[in-house]
Design a protein around this motif. Structure first.
Motif, PDB file in Angstrom:
ATOM      1  N   LEU A  78       0.825  -1.220   0.000  1.00  0.00           N
ATOM      2  CA  LEU A  78       0.000   0.000   0.000  1.00  0.00           C
ATOM      3  C   LEU A  78       0.855   1.263   0.000  1.00  0.00           C
ATOM      4  N   ARG A  79       2.104   1.123  -0.332  1.00  0.00           N
ATOM      5  CA  ARG A  79       3.038   2.253  -0.302  1.00  0.00           C
ATOM      6  C   ARG A  79       2.512   3.442  -1.121  1.00  0.00           C
ATOM      7  N   LEU A  80       2.527   4.634  -0.491  1.00  0.00           N
ATOM      8  CA  LEU A  80       2.118   5.903  -1.110  1.00  0.00           C
ATOM      9  C   LEU A  80       0.647   5.939  -1.505  1.00  0.00           C
ATOM     10  N   SER A  81      -0.161   5.095  -0.885  1.00  0.00           N
ATOM     11  CA  SER A  81      -1.598   5.135  -1.166  1.00  0.00           C
ATOM     12  C   SER A  81      -2.169   6.477  -0.717  1.00  0.00           C
ATOM     13  N   PRO A  82      -3.090   7.043  -1.477  1.00  0.00           N
ATOM     14  CA  PRO A  82      -3.609   8.387  -1.183  1.00  0.00           C
ATOM     15  C   PRO A  82      -4.606   8.393  -0.027  1.00  0.00           C
ATOM     16  N   PRO A  83      -4.934   9.585   0.470  1.00  0.00           N
ATOM     17  CA  PRO A  83      -5.988   9.683   1.498  1.00  0.00           C
ATOM     18  C   PRO A  83      -7.287   9.081   0.988  1.00  0.00           C
ATOM     19  N   GLY A  84      -8.014   8.455   1.903  1.00  0.00           N
ATOM     20  CA  GLY A  84      -9.257   7.806   1.526  1.00  0.00           C
ATOM     21  C   GLY A  84      -9.111   6.325   1.271  1.00  0.00           C
ATOM     22  N   THR A  85      -7.868   5.836   1.305  1.00  0.00           N
ATOM     23  CA  THR A  85      -7.651   4.404   1.159  1.00  0.00           C
ATOM     24  C   THR A  85      -8.365   3.675   2.299  1.00  0.00           C
ATOM     25  N   GLU A  86      -9.001   2.569   1.987  1.00  0.00           N
ATOM     26  CA  GLU A  86      -9.768   1.833   2.997  1.00  0.00           C
ATOM     27  C   GLU A  86      -8.906   1.499   4.224  1.00  0.00           C
ATOM     28  N   GLY A  87      -9.388   1.937   5.377  1.00  0.00           N
ATOM     29  CA  GLY A  87      -8.681   1.688   6.620  1.00  0.00           C
ATOM     30  C   GLY A  87      -7.584   2.695   6.909  1.00  0.00           C
ATOM     31  N   HIS A  88      -7.317   3.567   5.967  1.00  0.00           N
ATOM     32  CA  HIS A  88      -6.254   4.574   6.138  1.00  0.00           C
ATOM     33  C   HIS A  88      -6.767   5.920   5.634  1.00  0.00           C
ATOM     34  N   PRO A  89      -7.514   6.642   6.442  1.00  0.00           N
ATOM     35  CA  PRO A  89      -8.178   7.871   5.971  1.00  0.00           C
ATOM     36  C   PRO A  89      -7.226   8.950   5.455  1.00  0.00           C
ATOM     37  N   LEU A  90      -5.986   8.980   5.959  1.00  0.00           N
ATOM     38  CA  LEU A  90      -5.022   9.982   5.501  1.00  0.00           C
ATOM     39  C   LEU A  90      -3.963   9.394   4.584  1.00  0.00           C
ATOM     40  N   GLY A  91      -4.133   8.152   4.173  1.00  0.00           N
ATOM     41  CA  GLY A  91      -3.193   7.528   3.264  1.00  0.00           C
ATOM     42  C   GLY A  91      -1.980   6.942   3.963  1.00  0.00           C
ATOM     43  N   LEU A  92      -0.981   6.557   3.160  1.00  0.00           N
ATOM     44  CA  LEU A  92       0.228   5.925   3.693  1.00  0.00           C
ATOM     45  C   LEU A  92       1.459   6.619   3.118  1.00  0.00           C
ATOM     46  N   ASP A  93       2.591   6.464   3.803  1.00  0.00           N
ATOM     47  CA  ASP A  93       3.809   7.156   3.373  1.00  0.00           C
ATOM     48  C   ASP A  93       4.655   6.270   2.460  1.00  0.00           C
ATOM     49  N   GLY A  94       5.894   6.687   2.237  1.00  0.00           N
ATOM     50  CA  GLY A  94       6.767   5.978   1.313  1.00  0.00           C
ATOM     51  C   GLY A  94       7.163   4.593   1.753  1.00  0.00           C
ATOM     52  N   GLN A  95       6.958   4.257   3.026  1.00  0.00           N
ATOM     53  CA  GLN A  95       7.264   2.921   3.517  1.00  0.00           C
ATOM     54  C   GLN A  95       6.000   2.140   3.863  1.00  0.00           C
ATOM     55  N   GLY A  96       4.857   2.661   3.423  1.00  0.00           N
ATOM     56  CA  GLY A  96       3.598   1.964   3.666  1.00  0.00           C
ATOM     57  C   GLY A  96       3.097   2.097   5.091  1.00  0.00           C
ATOM     58  N   ARG A  97       3.503   3.146   5.797  1.00  0.00           N
ATOM     59  CA  ARG A  97       3.061   3.347   7.176  1.00  0.00           C
ATOM     60  C   ARG A  97       1.873   4.305   7.204  1.00  0.00           C
ATOM     61  N   ASP A  98       0.949   4.031   8.101  1.00  0.00           N
ATOM     62  CA  ASP A  98      -0.267   4.828   8.212  1.00  0.00           C
ATOM     63  C   ASP A  98       0.071   6.250   8.659  1.00  0.00           C
ATOM     64  N   ILE A  99      -0.313   7.245   7.866  1.00  0.00           N
ATOM     65  CA  ILE A  99       0.049   8.636   8.154  1.00  0.00           C
ATOM     66  C   ILE A  99      -0.693   9.162   9.375  1.00  0.00           C
ATOM     67  N   LEU A 100      -1.958   8.800   9.548  1.00  0.00           N
ATOM     68  CA  LEU A 100      -2.709   9.254  10.714  1.00  0.00           C
ATOM     69  C   LEU A 100      -2.031   8.810  12.004  1.00  0.00           C
ATOM     70  N   SER A 101      -1.624   7.543  12.048  1.00  0.00           N
ATOM     71  CA  SER A 101      -0.951   7.027  13.242  1.00  0.00           C
ATOM     72  C   SER A 101       0.368   7.758  13.484  1.00  0.00           C
ATOM     73  N   ARG A 102       1.095   8.023  12.425  1.00  0.00           N
ATOM     74  CA  ARG A 102       2.383   8.711  12.569  1.00  0.00           C
ATOM     75  C   ARG A 102       2.194  10.162  12.983  1.00  0.00           C
ATOM     76  N   LEU A 103       1.122  10.814  12.541  1.00  0.00           N
ATOM     77  CA  LEU A 103       0.843  12.177  12.972  1.00  0.00           C
ATOM     78  C   LEU A 103       0.530  12.223  14.467  1.00  0.00           C
ATOM     79  N   ILE A 104      -0.248  11.241  14.926  1.00  0.00           N
ATOM     80  CA  ILE A 104      -0.613  11.213  16.344  1.00  0.00           C
ATOM     81  C   ILE A 104       0.609  10.956  17.213  1.00  0.00           C
ATOM     82  N   TRP A 105       1.404   9.955  16.848  1.00  0.00           N
ATOM     83  CA  TRP A 105       2.610   9.655  17.624  1.00  0.00           C
ATOM     84  C   TRP A 105       3.665  10.744  17.450  1.00  0.00           C
ATOM     85  N   GLY A 106       3.754  11.309  16.244  1.00  0.00           N
ATOM     86  CA  GLY A 106       4.714  12.383  16.018  1.00  0.00           C
ATOM     87  C   GLY A 106       4.411  13.620  16.836  1.00  0.00           C
TER      88      GLY A 106
END
Length: 309
Positions: A78-106
């Motif tokens: 799912l690498r670089l999947s855009p916002p709205g991807t199922e289960g990942h409302p903000l998409g994923l980054d270059g390593q396939g990590r959930d951006i929402l989760s990384r924003l919260i932890w970041g």
């Protein structure tokens, strides 16, 4: 940044010191809850800032509850999947990590890097400005001249020097911001003390035989803490941006840890791969949270200003 901070500190302290003593008495119906409603509920920007700041702090503090995924584990499919991807409302980054989760932890890193040094500088600067402003003479002049010397060093040079000694990371960011904030915050207290020292209530305390310690901590301190608190709150957003900038330049948070600045930096590497959301989303979070804390600072200034109706 140093010269701008010096000027801002002077204006903040002078404004607070000049308005408070001349203000009319605060009516009883404006005190307490009534005062809170008048300032925070009526001022929509201050209220919005309070909600933004509280949400950011709460979500970051309890990231293990709110983050839907492990921020360090990615899904390569799912690498670089855009916002709205199922289960990942903000998409994923270059390593396939959930951006929402990384924003919260970041947010933990970004807010810690801003709030912790501001809190430390608050107490140190209050002590320096209080003693230098009240004692004056050689001791006070020496303290303030030492503070003025720190104004001469660009903050980025301080950051580079500290990162060299301590190695880049959260600790170096905290120390850098702590050192950079002591001069302007001390100046705020020093200017406020000078303005208050000649007031009648201080002279009355001396005539009544109050000790220097009593005058410092019972009379002066309560009246100079308010402008410092307002100024410190207004700095939170600026320090979030500054710490993000350090991480963006490689002087701040290092992998595998991440803050909003590091996320923006990582997102720039994949910007040309058709995934602008990876860099844009953390940048927007930095902007929104910074503005929120600035609005909180404006609300505090109005709350403590008895002339605000």
């Amino acid at each position: 940044m140093a010269n701008n901070d010096a000027a801002l500190a002077e204006r903040s302290a002078s404004s607070s010191a000049s308005t408070a003593p001349e203000a009319e008495p605060v009516p009883g119906d404006r005190a307490g809850a009534g005062r809170f409603r008048r300032v925070w509920i009526r001022d929509k920007f201050a209220l919005a800032g309070l909600v933004i700041a509280a949400t950011a702090i709460f979500a970051s503090a309890f990231a293990f509850w709110f983050a839907p995924y492990d921020p360090y584990v990615g899904d390569g499919s799912l690498r670089l999947s855009p916002p709205g991807t199922e289960g990942h409302p903000l998409g994923l980054d270059g390593q396939g990590r959930d951006i929402l989760s990384r924003l919260i932890w970041g947010g933990r890193m970004s807010l810690t890097a801003a709030l912790l040094p501001i809190a430390g500088a608050f107490f140190v600067s209050a002590a320096i400005g209080l003693f230098a402003g009240y004692l004056r003479g050689k001791i006070g002049e020496t303290l303030m001249r030492a503070i003025d010397v720190l104004f001469a060093f660009p903050t980025i040079l301080i950051a580079m020097g500290i990162a060299t000694v301590l190695e880049a990371g959260l600790r170096s960011v905290i120390v850098t911001i702590f050192v950079a904030l002591i001069p302007p915050m001390s100046r705020v207290v020093y200017t406020a003390v000078l303005a208050e020292s000649g007031k009648e209530y201080i002279e009355a305390a001396r005539v009544l035989g109050a000790s220097k310690a009593a005058i410092l901590f019972k009379e002066l301190l309560p009246n100079v803490v308010t402008p410092l608190l307002v100024y410190a709150t207004s700095l939170v957003g600026k320090m979030i941006i500054f710490s993000a900038g350090l991480s963006f330049m490689g002087l701040g948070i290092q992998a595998p840890q991440s803050d909003w600045g590091k996320m923006t930096s990582d997102g720039m590497a994949v910007l040309m791969q058709g995934a602008p959301h990876v860099a844009t989303l953390p940048g927007l979070v930095i902007l929104i949270v910074s503005i929120g804390f600035n609005w909180v600072g404006d609300g505090l200034r109005n709350y403590f200003d008895p002339r605000y109706k």
